[in-house]
Design a protein around this motif. Structure first.
Motif, PDB file in Angstrom:
ATOM      1  N   MET A  67     -13.636  10.684 -58.323  1.00  0.00           N
ATOM      2  CA  MET A  67     -15.044  10.978 -58.046  1.00  0.00           C
ATOM      3  C   MET A  67     -15.819   9.660 -57.954  1.00  0.00           C
ATOM      4  O   MET A  67     -15.644   8.777 -58.778  1.00  0.00           O
ATOM      5  N   PRO A  68     -16.681   9.516 -56.927  1.00  0.00           N
ATOM      6  CA  PRO A  68     -17.442   8.265 -56.806  1.00  0.00           C
ATOM      7  C   PRO A  68     -18.407   8.128 -57.972  1.00  0.00           C
ATOM      8  O   PRO A  68     -18.799   9.119 -58.590  1.00  0.00           O
ATOM      9  N   GLU A  69     -18.783   6.872 -58.238  1.00  0.00           N
ATOM     10  CA  GLU A  69     -19.731   6.653 -59.317  1.00  0.00           C
ATOM     11  C   GLU A  69     -21.059   7.323 -58.989  1.00  0.00           C
ATOM     12  O   GLU A  69     -21.483   7.367 -57.833  1.00  0.00           O
ATOM     13  N   ALA A  70     -21.715   7.852 -60.032  1.00  0.00           N
ATOM     14  CA  ALA A  70     -22.991   8.528 -59.820  1.00  0.00           C
ATOM     15  C   ALA A  70     -23.998   7.568 -59.203  1.00  0.00           C
ATOM     16  O   ALA A  70     -23.961   6.364 -59.437  1.00  0.00           O
ATOM     17  N   LYS A  71     -24.903   8.134 -58.404  1.00  0.00           N
ATOM     18  CA  LYS A  71     -25.978   7.337 -57.790  1.00  0.00           C
ATOM     19  C   LYS A  71     -26.877   6.752 -58.875  1.00  0.00           C
ATOM     20  O   LYS A  71     -27.272   5.599 -58.829  1.00  0.00           O
ATOM     21  N   LEU A  72     -27.187   7.582 -59.849  1.00  0.00           N
ATOM     22  CA  LEU A  72     -28.118   7.174 -60.900  1.00  0.00           C
ATOM     23  C   LEU A  72     -27.555   7.641 -62.240  1.00  0.00           C
ATOM     24  O   LEU A  72     -27.126   8.794 -62.363  1.00  0.00           O
ATOM     25  N   ILE A  73     -27.562   6.734 -63.205  1.00  0.00           N
ATOM     26  CA  ILE A  73     -27.098   7.101 -64.548  1.00  0.00           C
ATOM     27  C   ILE A  73     -28.166   6.707 -65.561  1.00  0.00           C
ATOM     28  O   ILE A  73     -28.641   5.567 -65.550  1.00  0.00           O
ATOM     29  N   LEU A  74     -28.558   7.645 -66.391  1.00  0.00           N
ATOM     30  CA  LEU A  74     -29.477   7.358 -67.493  1.00  0.00           C
ATOM     31  C   LEU A  74     -28.663   7.408 -68.767  1.00  0.00           C
ATOM     32  O   LEU A  74     -27.949   8.379 -69.017  1.00  0.00           O
ATOM     33  N   ARG A  75     -28.770   6.340 -69.534  1.00  0.00           N
ATOM     34  CA  ARG A  75     -27.984   6.255 -70.758  1.00  0.00           C
ATOM     35  C   ARG A  75     -28.871   6.067 -71.966  1.00  0.00           C
ATOM     36  O   ARG A  75     -29.525   5.032 -72.097  1.00  0.00           O
ATOM     37  N   GLY A  76     -28.940   7.068 -72.804  1.00  0.00           N
ATOM     38  CA  GLY A  76     -29.633   6.952 -74.089  1.00  0.00           C
ATOM     39  C   GLY A  76     -31.049   6.433 -73.995  1.00  0.00           C
ATOM     40  O   GLY A  76     -31.456   5.576 -74.769  1.00  0.00           O
ATOM     41  N   LEU A  77     -31.820   6.973 -73.040  1.00  0.00           N
ATOM     42  CA  LEU A  77     -33.192   6.478 -72.863  1.00  0.00           C
ATOM     43  C   LEU A  77     -34.087   6.865 -74.024  1.00  0.00           C
ATOM     44  O   LEU A  77     -34.146   8.021 -74.419  1.00  0.00           O
ATOM     45  N   HIS A  78     -34.785   5.864 -74.526  1.00  0.00           N
ATOM     46  CA  HIS A  78     -35.811   6.091 -75.552  1.00  0.00           C
ATOM     47  C   HIS A  78     -37.117   5.477 -75.089  1.00  0.00           C
ATOM     48  O   HIS A  78     -37.133   4.373 -74.539  1.00  0.00           O
ATOM     49  N   LYS A  79     -38.205   6.207 -75.330  1.00  0.00           N
ATOM     50  CA  LYS A  79     -39.532   5.688 -74.996  1.00  0.00           C
ATOM     51  C   LYS A  79     -40.549   6.238 -76.001  1.00  0.00           C
ATOM     52  O   LYS A  79     -40.605   7.442 -76.234  1.00  0.00           O
ATOM     53  N   SER A  80     -41.311   5.335 -76.598  1.00  0.00           N
ATOM     54  CA  SER A  80     -42.376   5.752 -77.514  1.00  0.00           C
ATOM     55  C   SER A  80     -43.695   5.200 -77.038  1.00  0.00           C
ATOM     56  O   SER A  80     -43.752   4.128 -76.425  1.00  0.00           O
ATOM     57  N   PHE A  81     -44.763   5.937 -77.307  1.00  0.00           N
ATOM     58  CA  PHE A  81     -46.121   5.407 -77.183  1.00  0.00           C
ATOM     59  C   PHE A  81     -46.667   5.358 -78.600  1.00  0.00           C
ATOM     60  O   PHE A  81     -46.904   6.409 -79.196  1.00  0.00           O
ATOM     61  N   GLY A  82     -46.827   4.168 -79.156  1.00  0.00           N
ATOM     62  CA  GLY A  82     -47.211   4.072 -80.566  1.00  0.00           C
ATOM     63  C   GLY A  82     -46.159   4.766 -81.416  1.00  0.00           C
ATOM     64  O   GLY A  82     -44.972   4.493 -81.272  1.00  0.00           O
ATOM     65  N   ASP A  83     -46.597   5.684 -82.275  1.00  0.00           N
ATOM     66  CA  ASP A  83     -45.596   6.375 -83.097  1.00  0.00           C
ATOM     67  C   ASP A  83     -45.208   7.726 -82.504  1.00  0.00           C
ATOM     68  O   ASP A  83     -44.581   8.555 -83.162  1.00  0.00           O
TER      69      ASP A  83
END
Ligand SMILES: Nc1ncnc2c1ncn2[C@@H]1O[C@H](COP(=O)(O)OP(=O)(O)OP(=O)(O)O)[C@@H](O)[C@H]1O
Ligand SMILES: [Mg+2]
Length: 245
Positions: free
Chosen positions: A1-17
């Motif tokens: 299988m070809p590599e995925a076009k887009l891979i998201l790995r363990g995304l974290h995002k905070s605004f303040g707390d």
């Protein structure tokens, strides 16, 4: 299988707390259409904005064809050209025709002769049923037509992936259909797309995969028929009960 076009790995995002994304993993294949669903505040818009680096992520990685585009210090111009985004508010310049609005960015950024840009953009207007309207100013166009111009403006940069954030949410119900038909056409043409939407009928009809988000995580994902007819998780069931009745 070809590599995925887009891979998201363990995304974290905070605004303040406020931990808005708490570990998002996703693989998107070329030509796939993903619909993000979930309650207000679940993180759908933030996720889209983190994908094309409008928001810097706090942890994890975004890989576009294997290249880490979330690396600090990377030139984001090429990234934003390769990953287009369209929002609920279309923000066309009122003092320019639809055609001029769309030509603005390609003329500035793409290494392309003006005549070539113009021919390509005119073809886009024709392809999406707006050929007769391209000389009009935004206030001479309906909301649905303006939103279609905004989609064409993003496509004019020749993106490889398109992100759509509730692009029908501000439209009168009778105008929603014409914008959704543009997405339907893009899907048939094989565009890779990620869409945050409250249009469950559309997600069910067109998504290859539906991701249900809650509290900054993807609680459940699967083919639309599975998610909409036999959701496995209690949170998905509760959400769908609240929106589908
Ligand atoms: N720029 C920002 N600064 C601070 N907080 C933000 C910012 N953007 C989003 N948030 C917060 O992040 C959380 C998730 O918001 P987000 O807009 O991603 O949700 P959403 O799922 O797109 O909701 P909706 O369905 O209403 O569009 C919310 O608590 C919101 O207040
Ligand atoms: Mg949102």
């Amino acid at each position: 299988m070809p590599e995925a076009k887009l891979i998201l790995r363990g995304l974290h995002k905070s605004f303040g707390d406020n931990d808005v994304l708490r570990g998002i993993d996703m693989e998107v294949q070329a030509g796939e259409m993903i619909c993000l669903i979930g309650a207000s505040g679940s993180g759908k818009s933030t996720l889209l904005r983190c994908i094309n680096q409008l928001e810097p992520i706090d942890d994890g990685a975004v890989l576009l064809e294997g290249q880490d585009i979330s690396e600090p210090g990377l030139d984001l111009g090429p990234v934003r050209r390769r990953i287009g985004i369209v929002f609920q508010s279309y923000n066309l310049f009122p003092h320019m025709s639809a055609l001029e609005n769309v030509l603005l960015a390609p003329r500035r950024v793409l290494q392309e002769a003006p005549a070539a840009s113009r021919a390509r953009v005119e073809a886009l207007f024709a392809r999406f049923g707006l050929g007769e309207h391209m000389e009009k100013f935004p206030d001479q166009l309906s909301g649905g037509q303006q939103q279609r111009v905004a989609v064409i403006r993003a496509l004019a940069m020749r993106p490889e992936i398109m992100l759509f954030d509730e692009i029908t949410a501000a439209l009168d119900p009778e105008l929603v259909g014409e914008v959704l038909s543009v997405l339907r056409q893009l899907r048939e043409e094989g565009m890779t797309m990620i869409l945050a939407t409250h249009e469950m009928g559309f997600a069910r009809e067109l998504a290859d995969r539906v991701c249900f988000m809650d509290g900054g995580v993807i609680v459940e994902e699967g083919r639309p028929e599975a998610i909409f007819t036999a959701p496995q998780m209690a949170r998905t069931q509760a959400f769908l009960r609240s929106v589908l009745r």
